[in-house]
Scaffold this motif. Sequence first.
Motif, mmCIF file in Angstrom:
data_model
loop_
_atom_site.group_PDB
_atom_site.id
_atom_site.type_symbol
_atom_site.label_atom_id
_atom_site.label_comp_id
_atom_site.label_asym_id
_atom_site.label_seq_id
_atom_site.Cartn_x
_atom_site.Cartn_y
_atom_site.Cartn_z
ATOM 1 N N ILE A 137 -89.058 67.944 2.405
ATOM 2 C CA ILE A 137 -89.786 67.010 3.257
ATOM 3 C C ILE A 137 -88.996 65.715 3.299
ATOM 4 N N GLY A 138 -88.779 65.203 4.490
ATOM 5 C CA GLY A 138 -88.024 63.967 4.624
ATOM 6 C C GLY A 138 -88.831 62.746 4.218
ATOM 7 N N ILE A 139 -88.160 61.608 4.206
ATOM 8 C CA ILE A 139 -88.793 60.348 3.864
ATOM 9 C C ILE A 139 -89.893 59.992 4.863
ATOM 10 N N GLU A 140 -89.600 60.158 6.158
ATOM 11 C CA GLU A 140 -90.473 59.608 7.205
ATOM 12 C C GLU A 140 -91.873 60.212 7.226
ATOM 13 N N PRO A 141 -92.040 61.548 7.176
ATOM 14 C CA PRO A 141 -93.419 62.050 7.190
ATOM 15 C C PRO A 141 -94.226 61.624 5.979
ATOM 16 N N LEU A 142 -93.593 61.577 4.802
ATOM 17 C CA LEU A 142 -94.319 61.129 3.613
ATOM 18 C C LEU A 142 -94.680 59.650 3.711
ATOM 19 N N LEU A 143 -93.773 58.860 4.254
ATOM 20 C CA LEU A 143 -94.061 57.443 4.480
ATOM 21 C C LEU A 143 -95.252 57.295 5.425
ATOM 22 N N SER A 144 -95.265 58.069 6.511
ATOM 23 C CA SER A 144 -96.379 58.017 7.468
ATOM 24 C C SER A 144 -97.690 58.440 6.811
ATOM 25 N N ILE A 145 -97.645 59.516 6.031
ATOM 26 C CA ILE A 145 -98.854 60.010 5.370
ATOM 27 C C ILE A 145 -99.408 58.973 4.402
ATOM 28 N N ARG A 146 -98.550 58.426 3.575
ATOM 29 C CA ARG A 146 -99.033 57.533 2.516
ATOM 30 C C ARG A 146 -99.485 56.187 3.058
ATOM 31 N N CYS A 147 -98.866 55.724 4.138
ATOM 32 C CA CYS A 147 -99.373 54.509 4.795
ATOM 33 C C CYS A 147 -100.761 54.747 5.368
ATOM 34 N N ALA A 148 -100.960 55.924 5.971
ATOM 35 C CA ALA A 148 -102.264 56.246 6.549
ATOM 36 C C ALA A 148 -103.330 56.354 5.461
ATOM 37 N N LYS A 149 -103.008 57.022 4.372
ATOM 38 C CA LYS A 149 -103.988 57.214 3.306
ATOM 39 C C LYS A 149 -104.403 55.889 2.671
ATOM 40 N N ARG A 150 -103.474 54.949 2.600
ATOM 41 C CA ARG A 150 -103.788 53.641 2.018
ATOM 42 C C ARG A 150 -104.327 52.656 3.054
ATOM 43 N N LYS A 151 -104.424 53.121 4.286
ATOM 44 C CA LYS A 151 -104.954 52.304 5.378
ATOM 45 C C LYS A 151 -104.170 50.995 5.527
ATOM 46 N N LEU A 152 -102.868 51.095 5.455
ATOM 47 C CA LEU A 152 -102.019 49.938 5.649
ATOM 48 C C LEU A 152 -101.962 49.586 7.139
ATOM 49 N N ARG A 153 -101.500 48.395 7.419
ATOM 50 C CA ARG A 153 -101.460 47.922 8.803
ATOM 51 C C ARG A 153 -100.204 48.479 9.483
ATOM 52 N N VAL A 154 -100.431 49.469 10.335
ATOM 53 C CA VAL A 154 -99.342 50.222 10.962
ATOM 54 C C VAL A 154 -99.521 50.201 12.471
ATOM 55 N N SER A 155 -98.413 50.156 13.194
ATOM 56 C CA SER A 155 -98.471 50.214 14.651
ATOM 57 C C SER A 155 -97.250 50.956 15.162
ATOM 58 N N GLU A 156 -97.198 51.150 16.470
ATOM 59 C CA GLU A 156 -96.070 51.798 17.134
ATOM 60 C C GLU A 156 -95.699 51.008 18.386
ATOM 61 N N ILE A 157 -94.443 51.146 18.792
ATOM 62 C CA ILE A 157 -94.000 50.673 20.101
ATOM 63 C C ILE A 157 -93.393 51.854 20.837
ATOM 64 N N PRO A 158 -93.518 51.926 22.157
ATOM 65 C CA PRO A 158 -92.839 53.004 22.894
ATOM 66 C C PRO A 158 -91.349 52.730 22.953
ATOM 67 N N CYS A 159 -90.553 53.721 22.635
ATOM 68 C CA CYS A 159 -89.119 53.507 22.613
ATOM 69 C C CYS A 159 -88.403 54.842 22.828
#
Length: 200
Positions: free
Chosen positions: A178-200
Amino acid sequence: MTFTLFIPTLNEEDGLKTIMPQIPSTWFQQILISDGKSTDGTVAYARSQGYDVHIQSKKGIRHAYMEAWPLIRGDVVVTFSPDGNCPIEGIPRLVAMMNDGYDMVIASRYLGDASSDDDDVLTGFGNWLFTTLINALHGGHYTDAMGIFRAYRTDLFARLGLDKEEGYAPERLLGTRIGIEPLLSIRCAKRKLRVSEIPC
């Protein structure tokens, strides 16, 4: 805040020479290359430009991150690939949103009118499937949970357990890497951190 541009490389001499001159040096306080023992001129070029360079002792992109992370000096890191898949115009938007107080901002290939020219039917479906599962199982709201092109607070890497091998225990359950990015996304979501996206 201060910003580091972090670039994992393996035989990316052509990409670095094409992409990096388009990135103003004033955008970052540090540019750090973590190289997986390239056999072309990647390392020589990076050093000639004054970038910080780390040569991995272990293979694989995970170790590019884990070994080089203690060398990052910025409060925020922008992870980037010089292969043409990370549009440079997204960098100022990522930086601006991080300055607005976000913990992580992802340059999404699937938000709004953005698209991925690299995707075929299989990879497009795979990205959609994994992102959908991360949202459903872990409370995320992502359109692109897998991409490398993102900015986040440097200390998240340790706070979310990505700096040690035991942080990748789910691999043993799934029998895969498993790469860094999916785990980073999962753990940010689980901790309810302030996350956003931009279209790119």
